[in-house]
Design a protein around this motif. Structure first.
Motif, PDB file in Angstrom:
ATOM      1  N   ALA B   2       0.845  -1.208   0.000  1.00 37.49           N
ATOM      2  CA  ALA B   2       0.000   0.000   0.000  1.00 37.49           C
ATOM      3  C   ALA B   2       0.876   1.251   0.000  1.00 37.49           C
ATOM      4  O   ALA B   2       1.991   1.253   0.528  1.00 37.49           O
ATOM      5  N   LEU B   3       0.368   2.298  -0.617  1.00 36.83           N
ATOM      6  CA  LEU B   3       1.127   3.554  -0.686  1.00 36.83           C
ATOM      7  C   LEU B   3       1.286   4.168   0.709  1.00 36.83           C
ATOM      8  O   LEU B   3       2.311   4.768   1.024  1.00 36.83           O
ATOM      9  N   PHE B   4       0.243   3.991   1.538  1.00 37.86           N
ATOM     10  CA  PHE B   4       0.261   4.519   2.903  1.00 37.86           C
ATOM     11  C   PHE B   4      -0.280   3.426   3.824  1.00 37.86           C
ATOM     12  O   PHE B   4      -1.183   2.685   3.456  1.00 37.86           O
ATOM     13  N   LYS B   5       0.304   3.345   5.011  1.00 41.04           N
ATOM     14  CA  LYS B   5      -0.174   2.321   5.943  1.00 41.04           C
ATOM     15  C   LYS B   5      -0.225   2.902   7.355  1.00 41.04           C
ATOM     16  O   LYS B   5       0.759   3.483   7.828  1.00 41.04           O
ATOM     17  N   LYS B   6      -1.383   2.740   7.977  1.00 45.70           N
ATOM     18  CA  LYS B   6      -1.531   3.264   9.336  1.00 45.70           C
ATOM     19  C   LYS B   6      -0.832   2.334  10.315  1.00 45.70           C
ATOM     20  O   LYS B   6      -1.046   1.123  10.288  1.00 45.70           O
ATOM     21  N   GLY B  10      -0.692   5.145  15.416  1.00 46.78           N
ATOM     22  CA  GLY B  10      -1.548   6.161  14.799  1.00 46.78           C
ATOM     23  C   GLY B  10      -0.872   6.935  13.695  1.00 46.78           C
ATOM     24  O   GLY B  10      -1.537   7.640  12.923  1.00 46.78           O
ATOM     25  N   SER B  11       0.457   6.835  13.620  1.00 46.82           N
ATOM     26  CA  SER B  11       1.157   7.537  12.526  1.00 46.82           C
ATOM     27  C   SER B  11       0.966   6.759  11.218  1.00 46.82           C
ATOM     28  O   SER B  11       0.510   5.605  11.213  1.00 46.82           O
ATOM     29  N   ILE B  12       1.296   7.389  10.119  1.00 45.63           N
ATOM     30  CA  ILE B  12       1.037   6.787   8.809  1.00 45.63           C
ATOM     31  C   ILE B  12       2.350   6.649   8.038  1.00 45.63           C
ATOM     32  O   ILE B  12       3.042   7.655   7.788  1.00 45.63           O
ATOM     33  N   ALA B  13       2.692   5.408   7.723  1.00 40.16           N
ATOM     34  CA  ALA B  13       3.929   5.152   6.983  1.00 40.16           C
ATOM     35  C   ALA B  13       3.725   5.486   5.508  1.00 40.16           C
ATOM     36  O   ALA B  13       2.688   5.159   4.932  1.00 40.16           O
ATOM     37  N   VAL B  14       4.714   6.151   4.926  1.00 43.03           N
ATOM     38  CA  VAL B  14       4.634   6.566   3.514  1.00 43.03           C
ATOM     39  C   VAL B  14       5.532   5.650   2.688  1.00 43.03           C
ATOM     40  O   VAL B  14       6.743   5.621   2.884  1.00 43.03           O
TER      41      VAL B  14
END
Lengths: 114, 141
Positions: B2-6, B10-14
């Motif tokens: 995935a392009l972004f993963k929570k 709570g932070s979001i990995a890019v």
């Protein structure tokens, strides 16, 4: 509003007072009704063909704090009917919400409910 | 992937490569430029009327909108190379990308599904790319 008892006998006075209370109650109700229905402003979100539905839901939730089902329902109304009233109330708050929606990339406007 | 993963905190990995980050960064730059330059082709579409029935909008309201847009796109510029985003930063990315999407359909006169289908392949690809990023971000928020 007049609640004072008129002069006269008790029986006569009672009837008169009741009438007066009734009249004054009607007048108060009329006044209150006018305040409650004072031209609220509507915030309208318009459909566009490219913004993903999930994005619209997230923006509604962030700006209005609505629960998830209400965000979904409003998003679907926008999608199927071309627009939805997402909030109504005082003019200054309606403008505030509208600017936030526009800043988030949604097509939104305010309209006075006439 | 995935392009972004929570993440659990709570932070979001890019998960974007350099090209994708350059693409996103250029969009943030364009939104900032469009806000500041009345001659930018996106400027008008980023500043629609608030109350279409009024002769003009309240300057304070339009200023508040510009400030909000500028804050979000500038936050995007500052975090474009980050490995993780906070929820607020991810929301700023999402709104700035959505503004770029709206500006694009506005200047290309894309008003419905049919006109979207008939637009040139390059524009369609640009729109689809932004939509992919938006899907990813919205799923994490």
């Amino acid at each position: 509003m007049t609640l004072s008892f008129p002069c006269g006998t008790w029986e006569t006075g009672e009837v008169t007072t009741l009438q007066r209370i009734q009249l004054s109650t009607e007048a108060d109700t009329d006044t209150i009704t006018r305040v409650v229905t004072k031209k609220p402003w509507k915030v309208i979100v318009w459909d566009d063909p490219v913004t993903p539905m999930r994005v619209v839901e997230v923006i509604f939730k962030k700006i209005f704090g609505y629960p998830e089902p209400k965000c979904t329902q409003l998003m679907l109304t926008v999608h199927h009917e071309g627009k939805a009233v997402v909030w109504d109330g005082a003019q200054d708050r309606a403008i505030h919400f509208c600017t936030q929606l526009q800043a988030a990339g949604l097509m939104a406007s305010v309209e006075e409910d006439k | 992937m995935a392009l972004f993963k929570k993440k659990r905190d709570g932070s979001i990995a890019v998960h974007l490569n350099d090209n994708a980050r350059a693409f996103v960064g250029e969009i943030f730059n364009q939104v900032v430029a469009a806000e500041n330059d009345p001659n930018h082709e996106w400027h008008l579409s980023l500043n629609p009327p608030i109350n279409p029935s009024a002769n003009s909008d309240d300057p304070l309201a339009t200023f508040a909108r510009q400030k909000e847009m500028a804050s979000n796109s500038e936050l995007g510029q500052m975090t474009v190379n980050e490995e993780t985003l906070s929820a607020g930063e991810a929301y700023a990315w999402m709104t700035s990308l959505n503004l770029a999407l709206r500006a694009t359909i506005s200047i290309r006169n894309i008003a419905d599904e049919a006109s979207l289908h008939n637009t040139d392949p390059e524009t369609r690809q640009y729109i689809v790319t932004i939509q992919s990023l938006l899907f990813g971000l919205a799923d994490c928020l």
